[in-house]
Design a protein around this motif. Structure first.
Motif, PDB file in Angstrom:
ATOM      1  N   VAL A 205      60.869  45.037  46.764  1.00  0.00           N
ATOM      2  CA  VAL A 205      59.798  44.608  47.677  1.00  0.00           C
ATOM      3  C   VAL A 205      59.537  43.134  47.391  1.00  0.00           C
ATOM      4  CG1 VAL A 205      57.428  44.957  48.362  1.00  0.00           C
ATOM      5  CG2 VAL A 205      58.785  46.880  47.651  1.00  0.00           C
ATOM      6  N   PRO A 206      59.536  42.273  48.416  1.00  0.00           N
ATOM      7  CA  PRO A 206      59.286  40.855  48.176  1.00  0.00           C
ATOM      8  C   PRO A 206      57.925  40.679  47.517  1.00  0.00           C
ATOM      9  CG  PRO A 206      59.692  41.299  50.505  1.00  0.00           C
ATOM     10  CD  PRO A 206      59.768  42.592  49.820  1.00  0.00           C
TER      11      PRO A 206
ATOM     12  N   LEU B  46      55.858  38.255  46.794  1.00  0.00           N
ATOM     13  CA  LEU B  46      54.771  37.478  47.386  1.00  0.00           C
ATOM     14  C   LEU B  46      54.079  38.282  48.490  1.00  0.00           C
ATOM     15  CD1 LEU B  46      53.475  34.738  46.954  1.00  0.00           C
ATOM     16  CD2 LEU B  46      54.793  33.873  48.840  1.00  0.00           C
ATOM     17  N   PHE B  47      54.859  39.043  49.283  1.00  0.00           N
ATOM     18  CA  PHE B  47      54.271  39.918  50.301  1.00  0.00           C
ATOM     19  C   PHE B  47      53.352  40.943  49.662  1.00  0.00           C
ATOM     20  CE2 PHE B  47      57.753  39.542  53.732  1.00  0.00           C
ATOM     21  CZ  PHE B  47      57.171  38.372  54.142  1.00  0.00           C
ATOM     22  N   LEU B  48      53.873  41.549  48.586  1.00  0.00           N
ATOM     23  CA  LEU B  48      53.102  42.591  47.909  1.00  0.00           C
ATOM     24  C   LEU B  48      51.781  42.012  47.416  1.00  0.00           C
ATOM     25  CD1 LEU B  48      53.503  45.540  47.192  1.00  0.00           C
ATOM     26  CD2 LEU B  48      54.243  44.833  44.936  1.00  0.00           C
TER      27      LEU B  48
ATOM     28  N   ILE C   3      50.268  39.285  48.444  1.00  0.00           N
ATOM     29  CA  ILE C   3      49.396  38.893  49.557  1.00  0.00           C
ATOM     30  C   ILE C   3      48.726  40.117  50.158  1.00  0.00           C
ATOM     31  CG2 ILE C   3      49.362  37.942  51.895  1.00  0.00           C
ATOM     32  CD1 ILE C   3      51.495  35.988  51.035  1.00  0.00           C
ATOM     33  N   SER C   4      49.480  41.238  50.308  1.00  0.00           N
ATOM     34  CA  SER C   4      48.827  42.389  50.960  1.00  0.00           C
ATOM     35  C   SER C   4      47.764  42.997  50.071  1.00  0.00           C
ATOM     36  CB  SER C   4      49.828  43.459  51.402  1.00  0.00           C
ATOM     37  OG  SER C   4      51.069  43.279  50.870  1.00  0.00           O
ATOM     38  N   ILE C   5      47.969  42.982  48.753  1.00  0.00           N
ATOM     39  CA  ILE C   5      46.916  43.525  47.890  1.00  0.00           C
ATOM     40  C   ILE C   5      45.703  42.594  47.900  1.00  0.00           C
ATOM     41  CG2 ILE C   5      46.316  44.112  45.522  1.00  0.00           C
ATOM     42  CD1 ILE C   5      49.236  44.928  45.141  1.00  0.00           C
TER      43      ILE C   5
ATOM     44  N   LEU D  65      49.562  51.392  51.096  1.00  0.00           N
ATOM     45  CA  LEU D  65      48.798  50.145  51.193  1.00  0.00           C
ATOM     46  C   LEU D  65      48.056  50.078  52.518  1.00  0.00           C
ATOM     47  CD1 LEU D  65      50.885  47.213  49.743  1.00  0.00           C
ATOM     48  CD2 LEU D  65      48.586  47.889  49.141  1.00  0.00           C
TER      49      LEU D  65
ATOM     50  N   ILE E  39      49.822  40.662  58.048  1.00  0.00           N
ATOM     51  CA  ILE E  39      49.073  41.247  56.942  1.00  0.00           C
ATOM     52  C   ILE E  39      47.588  41.005  57.150  1.00  0.00           C
ATOM     53  CG2 ILE E  39      48.547  41.001  54.487  1.00  0.00           C
ATOM     54  CD1 ILE E  39      51.507  40.499  54.014  1.00  0.00           C
TER      55      ILE E  39
ATOM     56  N   ALA F  69      63.394  45.049  51.885  1.00  0.00           N
ATOM     57  CA  ALA F  69      63.754  45.932  50.773  1.00  0.00           C
ATOM     58  C   ALA F  69      65.192  46.423  50.925  1.00  0.00           C
ATOM     59  CB  ALA F  69      62.798  47.111  50.710  1.00  0.00           C
TER      60      ALA F  69
END
Lengths: 441, 499
Positions: A286-287, A289-291, A293-295, B26, B455, B471
């Protein structure tokens, strides 16, 4: 030959012996010191740490020492004690503009501004070489101001603190997770741990019920804590983990009677390595930075959340290092010897295996600090993660996007990020060379 | 080899399922109601009952269209207090309040009674005709009644109910009392006496109050602590999403209602084009540079190249991008390149003009995108080359009297290729995810920018697709790297793995 000479000779030989006794560690330090650039970088990091520690004394709106109405004050120190609740400000010093007071004498910090101080007479981005409306040279904004009149130099000095804190804490979290999981995967492999079916069954049940009581039934308590503050979230999380551990413990006690049943008592291999390696694969793909940013987009902005999230997503590198190292170490003679002596797995892992595999992790940590500082500055540059009133290098740099002529907003904070990241990378390089036996000099 | 590939692909499947679950999880925790976002204000404001019902009907239909009226997963792990049909409550806002109430009181029978009386109260209030005498008061009462759907703490519900009651009490009590109340209360008096619906409203309010107190008095919190598993079968949100995803249907973007596949394709085109150019430049210059600097190791030139590559590698791209925009993209300094965008030529302009316009706009982004990979790759190929040049067989080749170029390119370079090949596999998925920061700074409508905006807009169909694609590409990248390894290095074989 005089007596003094012999003593001297003895001294030198014993020094050599000490060197040999210290062994690998001393060798690495010696090797590292030969690399001048890496050594300078290390000193630079010490300097950064000093700036971070003493930021309040280098850049502050309050004087260091001041005599005001016949009383001598140490306002910067005083602020610490007030923050700790040990003392209070005298009534004539509450809610005042420190710069405006009429002191008998005052010793000011080199930079007489806090990052959040708004200098209205120098608002709208005044440059370092522009004419500034100031009382004396002491009040000059050496690196200019932003559009609100905030001092850039002060922001950079206090930003050092956040940058280093992010680097150290997130890498602390990452190495904690990475070392434990990587060591388990490498040392236990897929075949070292044999547990009975009863224990597998009970552990699965325990995880289900444990997460139900610790997290499911407490989900609203946790959600309210997130909304409230990071500190209360930590407290509630700790309670949840305690409940979870307790339930797991109860189920593990229940294993003992169940083992008596022949089918349940049979031992099976637990594929620890497989489970952990798959988890690493998932996180890596999983990229990140995306992870992050989404958190960060879901939760309330907080610097500690950013640190935790960076740490929780960047442990995979360290885990891989340790795993590879332990896969090698676990078949060496001294581990076999330890096993033969009857030490249990936990002791061998903690006392013998991990300490011998830690050195490559140092490299990963040095590079990791550099990259987490970079990630944090990217996040603040994009205006997420860190609360809007916190001044960081990234948020200073993002101000440059709003005022196109203010080159000082782009140059200085970006240079600070660049230098810090480079210095940590250089230390990482130096460690790589120093730890590599092939590069003996 | 084929067996190895098949085995690796089989291992992918659980990993990808795990990633899809992670992204799905998420999205569940994100605040906001996607249906409401899509209808955006269609049924807002004061309205008649018919408007309200129409709005709810539209909401229900939209929800059904998006498939959000289904259970979330194959099973749910909840507690005894929660009914297994809670997902049927339409508005996510209401559902959240009800879940909170369940957590506090744990008795669904009473809570559902309370909820249905709230609904009836709301409808009845909408039937009351609004006129000049009661407008202000009616708005107040309606506001309070809709507030009741979102609050769960005892004190706040109590306060709201008391306020509603005191407004209605003004009607019930004797004349003297109503004189004491303010101007707005007088309005209510007028309003209440004028319509028979309000008498019913008052009765329902009494019901709400009764339902609320019986809910409080018959609290069964213990039910929250008994775990229960519910099974929903295949017709659930996750299953529908993942099976459509496998078939290539990625859903509809919540924001602009376009197909996700078109949104992503539009963005992907830019990202792919830019990063392919960047990778091409990188490989064409970086690898020879690295090799050259390795061959002349220790020379002045090597030192300069190595140092500057290291500095380049450590320069944060977003800093360089900001500086380039500031100093070369208009502003007060050199106005050489456009600071952002891709130009405003439409498809009707001649392609050659569009090509140059786009190329002109892409100069700055390309510089920023190229130099870090460039520095990284040169350093890697230098390192790989150095390792090889120290080997005995290179010494032998030189001793044989082979030409320098043959030794370097034929004997050494081939062996130094190994790490460079793996790097391509790593670079590729990164290129797909796009450099988020660069695309935002230069406002290029690529994958990174689209995903970033999705997002924040909680546009989950797009977020899912981007994350899943990157992914999958990362995993494929690793696999390709491993296979390429085997092709380049005959010593590596995956067929019989017995170390």
């Amino acid at each position: 030959m005089s007596a003094e000479d012999t003593i001297e000779i003895k001294n030198t030989t014993s020094n050599n012996e000490v060197d040999k006794q210290q062994g690998f560690k001393a060798y690495v330090i010696r090797q590292y010191k030969k690399n001048k650039i890496a050594l300078v970088s290390l000193y630079f990091i010490f300097a950064l740490i000093a700036i971070a520690l003493f930021a309040d004394f280098i850049a502050n709106e309050k004087p260091l020492v001041a005599k005001y109405k016949d009383n001598v004050y140490f306002p910067v120190f005083r602020e610490y004690t007030v923050d700790l609740g040990l003392s209070e400000w005298p009534s004539d010093l509450q809610n005042i503009e420190w710069a405006e007071l009429d002191y008998d004498f005052a010793i000011w910090p080199p930079v007489p501004y806090l990052p959040q101080n708004l200098d209205f007479s120098n608002a709208q981005s005044v440059g370092p070489f522009d004419e500034q409306r100031i009382k004396s040279l002491h009040w000059r904004h050496w690196l200019g101001t932003d559009e609100l009149g905030r001092d850039i130099l002060s922001g950079m000095i206090h930003g050092t603190r956040i940058a280093l804190l992010v680097g150290v804490i997130s890498m602390g979290i990452a190495s904690f997770i990475g070392i434990i999981l990587g060591a388990l995967a490498g040392f236990l492999g897929d075949d070292r741990i044999k547990i009975s079916r009863a224990r597998i069954l009970m552990c699965i049940l325990g995880i289900f019920l444990g997460s139900f009581y610790a997290f499911g039934a407490r989900s609203y308590i946790l959600a309210d804590a997130i909304a409230q503050s990071f500190g209360s979230l930590l407290v509630e999380l700790f309670i949840s983990l305690l409940i979870f551990a307790l339930i797991m413990f109860i189920f593990n006690v229940l294993v003992r009677p169940l083992k008596k049943i022949p089918y349940l008592g049979e031992k099976r291999n637990l594929p620890v390595d497989m489970i952990i390696s798959r988890t690493i694969e998932i996180i890596v793909s999983v990229p990140s930075l995306f992870l992050i940013i989404s958190i960060v987009a879901i939760a309330k902005p907080s610097i500690f959340l950013v640190m935790t999230v960076i740490g929780a997503t960047s442990w995979t590198g360290i885990a891989r290092f340790i795993r590879a190292e332990l896969l090698r170490v676990r078949n060496l003679e001294y581990i076999e010897a330890a096993t033969a002596l009857g030490f249990n797995n936990f002791r061998i892992l903690m006392r013998h295996a991990i300490p011998n595999a830690l050195s490559p992790v140092l490299i990963a940590i040095a590079f990791g600090i550099a990259s987490s500082i970079l990630v944090e500055s990217i996040l603040s540059f994009l205006g997420i993660g860190v609360p809007a009133d916190t001044v960081t290098w990234g948020s200073l740099l993002s101000a440059a996007r709003r005022s196109a002529q203010a080159w000082w907003l782009a140059v200085f904070p970006g240079f600070a990020i660049f230098i810090t990241v480079t210095v940590f990378n250089l230390v990482g390089e130096g460690l790589t060379d120093a730890l590599d036996p092939r590069k003996k000099r | 080899m084929l067996k190895y590939i098949a085995k690796r692909i089989l291992v992918f499947i659980p990993t990808i399922i795990a990633i899809s679950l992670l992204t799905f999880l998420l999205s569940l925790n994100a605040p906001g109601d996607p249906v409401e976002n899509m209808l955006s204000g269609g049924q807002q404001g004061e309205g008649q009952l018919s408007n309200k019902l129409a709005g709810e009907q539209a909401y229900r239909e939209k929800r059904k269209e998006l498939g959000l009226d289904l259970p979330i997963f194959y099973f749910s792990f909840s507690n005894y207090a929660t009914p297994d049909s809670l997902y049927k409550i339409e508005k996510s806002e209401h559902r959240k309040t009800l879940e909170r109430l369940l957590y506090i009181y744990g008795n669904w029978d009473h809570i559902s009674k309370y909820y249905s009386s709230l609904r009836r109260f709301e409808y009845k209030l909408l039937q009351v005709n609004k006129d000049s005498t009661n407008a202000e008061a009616l708005i107040k009462v309606r506001g309070l009644s809709s507030q009741l759907f979102t609050i769960y703490s005892d004190t706040r519900i109590r306060l709201t109910l008391d306020e509603l009651k005191s407004i209605f009490n003004a009607f019930n009590s004797s004349q003297e009392q109503s004189y004491r109340i303010t101007q707005s209360r007088k309005n209510i008096d007028l309003m209440l006496s004028s319509s028979p619906e309000l008498i019913e409203c008052n009765a329902i309010l009494q019901e709400i109050d009764d339902a609320y107190s019986s809910m409080k008095n018959n609290a069964t919190r213990w039910k929250n602590y008994i775990p229960v598993m519910n099974f929903y079968g295949l017709n659930n949100q996750y299953h529908n999403w993942i099976s459509k995803f496998v078939q290539g249907d990625f859903g509809i973007s919540y924001q602009d209602k376009r197909e996700v596949s078109t949104v992503i394709w539009d963005a992907l085109r830019w990202t792919l084009m830019i990063s392919m150019i960047a990778i091409l430049i990188t490989y064409l210059i970086a690898v020879p540079l690295g090799v050259n600097s390795a061959v002349h190791k220790g020379s002045k030139r090597d030192q300069i190249v190595t140092t500057s590559l290291f500095i380049l590698y450590s320069l944060p791209t977003f800093w360089i991008a900001t500086m380039l925009v500031m100093f070369f993209g208009g502003g007060d300094f050199y106005d050489v390149f456009p600071p952002y965008g891709l130009g405003d030529l439409g498809p009707e302009d001649p392609w050659i003009e569009r090509f140059f316009e786009t190329a002109y706009h892409l100069v700055l982004p390309l510089i920023c995108l190229t130099y870090p990979t460039f520095a990284f790759l040169s350093r890697q190929s230098r390192g790989g080359m150095l390792n090889v040049l120290n080997q005995d067989y290179i010494r032998t080749a030189r001793a044989k009297g082979l030409a320098d170029n043959t030794v370097i390119w034929k004997h050494s370079f081939r062996n130094a290729l190994l790490p460079i090949i793996t790097l391509f596999a790593n670079v590729f998925p990164h290129a797909i995810a796009g450099s988020v920061v660069l695309e935002i700074i230069f406002s290029i409508p690529g994958m990174g920018k689209v995903a970033f905006e999705a997002i924040f807009a909680r546009n989950y169909p797009i977020v899912f697709t981007v994350v899943m694609f990157s992914a999958i590409l990362t995993l494929v990248g690793y696999l390709v790297a491993d296979i390429l390894y085997a092709f380049v290095d005959p010593r590596i074989s995956y067929g019989n793995k017995k170390a």
